[in-house]
Enzyme design. Structure first.
Site, PDB file in Angstrom:
ATOM      1  N   ASP A 195       0.914  -1.365   0.273  1.00 22.24           N
ATOM      2  CA  ASP A 195      -0.042  -0.200   0.092  1.00 22.24           C
ATOM      3  C   ASP A 195       0.869   1.284   0.049  1.00 22.24           C
ATOM      4  O   ASP A 195       2.155   1.073   0.207  1.00 22.24           O
ATOM      5  CB  ASP A 195      -0.991  -0.073   1.117  1.00 22.24           C
ATOM      6  CG  ASP A 195      -2.105   0.861   1.021  1.00 22.24           C
ATOM      7  OD1 ASP A 195      -2.179   1.543   0.147  1.00 22.24           O
ATOM      8  OD2 ASP A 195      -2.984   0.731   1.948  1.00 22.24           O
ATOM      9  N   ASP A 245     -10.442   1.993  -3.543  1.00 22.83           N
ATOM     10  CA  ASP A 245     -11.005   1.633  -2.275  1.00 22.83           C
ATOM     11  C   ASP A 245     -12.294   1.616  -2.254  1.00 22.83           C
ATOM     12  O   ASP A 245     -13.129   1.247  -1.361  1.00 22.83           O
ATOM     13  CB  ASP A 245     -10.401   2.760  -1.098  1.00 22.83           C
ATOM     14  CG  ASP A 245      -9.179   2.512  -0.558  1.00 22.83           C
ATOM     15  OD1 ASP A 245      -8.766   1.195  -0.644  1.00 22.83           O
ATOM     16  OD2 ASP A 245      -8.613   3.263  -0.057  1.00 22.83           O
TER      17      ASP A 245
HETATM   18  C1  DGJ Z   1      -5.785   1.799   1.844  1.00 21.72           C
HETATM   19  C2  DGJ Z   1      -5.988   0.608   1.015  1.00 21.72           C
HETATM   20  O1  DGJ Z   1      -6.417   0.837  -0.224  1.00 21.72           O
HETATM   21  C3  DGJ Z   1      -7.095  -0.228   1.658  1.00 21.72           C
HETATM   22  O2  DGJ Z   1      -7.497  -1.349   1.012  1.00 21.72           O
HETATM   23  C4  DGJ Z   1      -6.524  -0.622   3.130  1.00 21.72           C
HETATM   24  O3  DGJ Z   1      -5.454  -1.343   2.732  1.00 21.72           O
HETATM   25  C5  DGJ Z   1      -5.982   0.269   3.714  1.00 21.72           C
HETATM   26  N1  DGJ Z   1      -5.387   1.547   3.112  1.00 21.72           N
HETATM   27  C6  DGJ Z   1      -5.491   0.188   5.146  1.00 21.72           C
HETATM   28  O4  DGJ Z   1      -4.887   1.222   5.869  1.00 21.72           O
END
Ligand code: DGJ
Length: 738
Positions: free
Chosen positions: A477, A547
């Site tokens: 990430d 997301d």
């Molecule tokens: C952003 C990501 O896109 C999410 O799927 C998740 O992993 C969160 N960060 C966790 O902090």
């Protein structure tokens, strides 16, 4: 060999079965661009495409009698007779930025060179591509410019990049170094960009190309949610299935610029590369600077034809490693199921339920390390939080494997929270500008990955965990953009390099990890899709698309993403209702029907579903396992756009064309509506396909020309028990009858 040099005309013709690309060495030694498009016959000279009539108010090149302002060029410079934005700019120690790179030599060879430290398409054997290397030199500066053009034999694609070499005794500063420039003879195009923001990435935006400059880019240190390093020019009459289209994709994950400048003679200059804004690179004597690669695709079969070339090329010759050709495991990720509120027992229970329903990989997301109980602390401390996970990642991963699942882990290696042991020990390791306050995003700072010792330290920490635990998958990430970009490790005249050096540091860490842990499946992520780019695909063959896990929004996001990137590269999960981003209720079936078209998984706690819903989940997983080969590695067609219609549709056809899976999505229900058909694509016209959902067969030509009847219960009078709802969808599976 698909590249010829015609000595008499001094022209290079790169061609394969579908495309031609023609370059001419101009009278002044610079390089002219004659043609890019559908394959044409080779001949000794296409010089008649170079029209040099003089015009009023233009400045002429001394001795040559023409003005570069009116010449289509390969890698133009500013400062003599061309007034458009250039592909390069070099600041010299006398303050001049003028350059004159003229042709010196060429080399044609089989295969495609590796770009040191950078992601790039590749060949597995030399016969797959041929490369033209053109060497130019600015004689006054004694700086060399090497332009690389690789044409793939089986793809309508040319990969380009540029390299500067400095055999002179003096340093110079490169302040602009595009990966590609293409001057087109007219401007009769629609420009398509893929733009958005967090949770609404890669929305399709189309507008008519106009005189002046149109551009998208990033200054955020990563390719970004906002604009994608991928643009399309299409003839206004072209559509998904027919007509001339060109796609331009940058294999890079940092600050980029993609631009089309149309002059007032309607010539279009397309450029793509590292964003020159905030960029300089000091080129010391005997050093070289290699730009990232740009890939140009031409299609005479509309947008789908262009996308299919990108899909095939990127899936097979950009993505790498053991996972490249393997269908992807059905996973369950705990993020939306628990957020930071978990312990080992809770995770194991979630994983056990997932296993019961057929999930293959359990992924532990954020919150497993350091003092990470919220997003305000812990980043940088890559050791397990023993309060939550008393037996560490090793113990948890072993437990998950005992359940019969593979184990995956989330990391965010580029970041540090000020509230972390790492930051307390090395506050100078975060990017920051001396004397200025450091802005925080999600309570975190960005580590200075331009420094090798920082990357090495992070590598050692994470490699220790990977070596001792059973980790089969990593979600990498990256949750904030870069601000106050400055590195204390570099002198003043190198600060313009830091954004680029940062992303090179990211690439180097990825490279070390994939070399040393080759069995691990990597999924890149940046707050969802803020780094969904071709550069990342070289290291991680899949990427968390967004997301936004709402099925309706995902139709648009996945549709837009599919223009430049393969289906298998899109992480796509079924999540809970109400959805956590939009608070919308969608049927579980529709959530599955959308997520099937990607690297499929779940983002919820299955224990919270009813018995009936669990049954649906089991069926979904069984379906995905049966058809993932077709969906993830077949030929993907966009059929109808969610950006233009209430009904969207797409389909995947297996390589042998004997199986196809159609996804059909009706966003809002309608009443007493028309009867509907959807014309399918890519089938064998003479073959009978059984459509399981209709329990009937149809010839391929029927389905492609007359269409599949898709009328639903709203066409006519709907009855209780047999009706559509908003967000209704359907999957049709087609199988050739033997
Ligand atoms: C952003 C990501 O896109 C999410 O799927 C998740 O992993 C969160 N960060 C966790 O902090």
């Amino acid at each position: 060999m698909s590249i010829v040099f015609h000595e008499s005309s001094r022209e290079f013709h790169l061609y394969n079965d579908s495309i031609s690309y023609i370059i001419k060495i101009l009278g002044n030694g610079q390089l002219g661009q004659l043609y890019f498009g559908k394959r044409i016959h080779d001949r000794e000279s296409f010089g008649y495409y170079l029209e040099l009539a003089n015009r009023p108010m233009t400045a002429l090149q001394q001795d040559f009698g023409f003005s570069l302002e009116h010449v289509r060029q390969e890698y133009p410079a500013y400062g003599t007779t061309d007034f458009r934005l250039p592909a390069l700019e070099i600041l010299q120690d006398n303050g001049s930025r003028l350059t004159n790179f003229t042709y010196e030599s060429y080399r044609i060879f089989q295969g495609k060179p590796v770009l040191e430290g950078l992601p790039a398409t590749y060949t597995e054997d030399g016969s797959e591509a041929d490369t033209l290397e053109l060497t130019l030199r600015d004689k006054l500066l004694n700086i060399k410019l090497v332009l690389l053009y690789s044409i793939f034999n089986g793809e309508a694609a040319v990969a380009r990049s540029a390299r500067f070499e400095n055999p002179s005794g003096k340093a110079v500063h490169i302040s602009r170094a595009m990966s590609m420039c293409l001057d087109l003879p007219d401007c009769d195009y629609d420009w398509i960009q893929f733009s958005g923001a967090w949770s609404r990435e890669r929305q399709v935006k189309t507008r008519r190309l106009e005189q002046g400059i149109q551009a998208v880019g990033s200054t955020r240190g990563h390719s970004s949610h906002n604009h994608n390093p991928f643009i399309v020019l299409k003839r206004p009459t072209a559509d998904e299935f027919q007509g001339d289209v060109m796609g331009f994709s940058l294999v890079y994950s940092g600050n980029f610029l993609a631009q089309a400048e149309v002059d007032t003679y309607n010539v279009t200059r397309v450029m793509m590369g590292i964003n020159p804004f905030a960029f300089t690179w000091k080129l010391e004597p005997w050093e070289s600077f290699q730009t990232p690669e740009a890939v140009m695709v031409y299609s005479d079969k509309g947008l789908n034809g262009m996308s299919q070339t990108f899909h095939h090329l990127y899936r097979t010759r950009l993505a790498r490693g053991v996972w490249r050709d393997k269908t992807r495991p059905v996973l369950l990720n705990n993020w939306e199921a628990t957020y930071f509120d978990f312990n080992e027992e809770k995770l194991v229970n979630i994983a056990r339920a997932a296993k019961e329903d057929g999930v293959e990989l359990f992924v532990l997301d954020d919150g497993w390390f350091g003092e990470r109980s919220s997003d305000s602390s812990g980043l940088g401390d890559w050791y397990a939080n023993r309060e939550r996970l008393p037996r560490g990642i090793k113990g948890l991963s072993e437990k998950i494997e005992e359940l019969g699942l593979k184990f995956g882990l989330w990391v965010e290696l580029e970041m540090v929270n000020p509230d972390s042991d790492l930051y307390r020990a090395h506050p100078d390791w975060a990017l920051h500008t001396p004397g200025r306050t450091s802005s925080q995003g999600r309570n975190q700072l960005v580590l200075d990955f331009s420094r090798k010792e920082v990357v090495d330290y992070i590598y050692d920490m994470i490699a220790r965990i990977l070596a001792e635990s059973k980790v089969s998958y990593i979600k990498w990430d990256m949750n904030r953009s870069i601000t106050e970009c400055y590195s204390e490790a570099f002198p003043a005249d190198r600060q313009g390099e830091i954004f680029h050096r940062y992303i090179l540091g990211v690439y180097s860490l990825y490279e070390r990890l994939i070399q040393n842990f080759p069995e691990i499946l990597f999924e890149s992520c940046a707050s969802g899709g803020a780094r969904f780019d071709a550069g990342m695909l070289f290291y991680a063959p899949q990427c968390w698309t967004s997301d936004d896990s709402d099925a309706v929004e995902r139709i648009k996001i996945q549709y837009g993403t599919s223009f430049g990137y393969p289906v298998v590269s899109m992480g796509a999960h079924v999540s809970a209702v109400p959805n956590h981003q939009l608070f919308r209720f969608t049927p579980l079936e529709t959530r599955g029907n959308v997520a099937y078209f990607g690297a499929f998984g779940y983002e919820l706690d299955l224990q919270k579903l009813s018995a009936e819903e669990r049954e649906t989940v089991r069926k979904q997983i069984a379906f995905m396992k049966q058809y993932r080969e077709v969906i993830q590695f077949g030929t993907f067609y966009r059929l109808q756009s969610p950006f233009e219609h209430n009904i969207a549709a797409w389909m995947a056809v297996s390589e042998d064309k004997k199986t196809a899976v159609v996804g059909y999505y009706k966003i809002l229900n309608d009443v007493n509506c028309e009867f509907r058909r959807m014309k399918l694509q890519g089938l064998l016209p003479d073959v009978r396909y059984r459509v399981e959902e209709k329990n009937e067969w149809f010839y391929g030509d029927e389905l492609m020309n007359a269409g599949l009847v898709t009328s639903d219960a709203s066409a006519g009078q709907a009855f209780p028990g047999d009706y559509c709802t908003d967000f209704w969808s359907k999957i049709y599976v087609l199988k050739a009858e033997s």
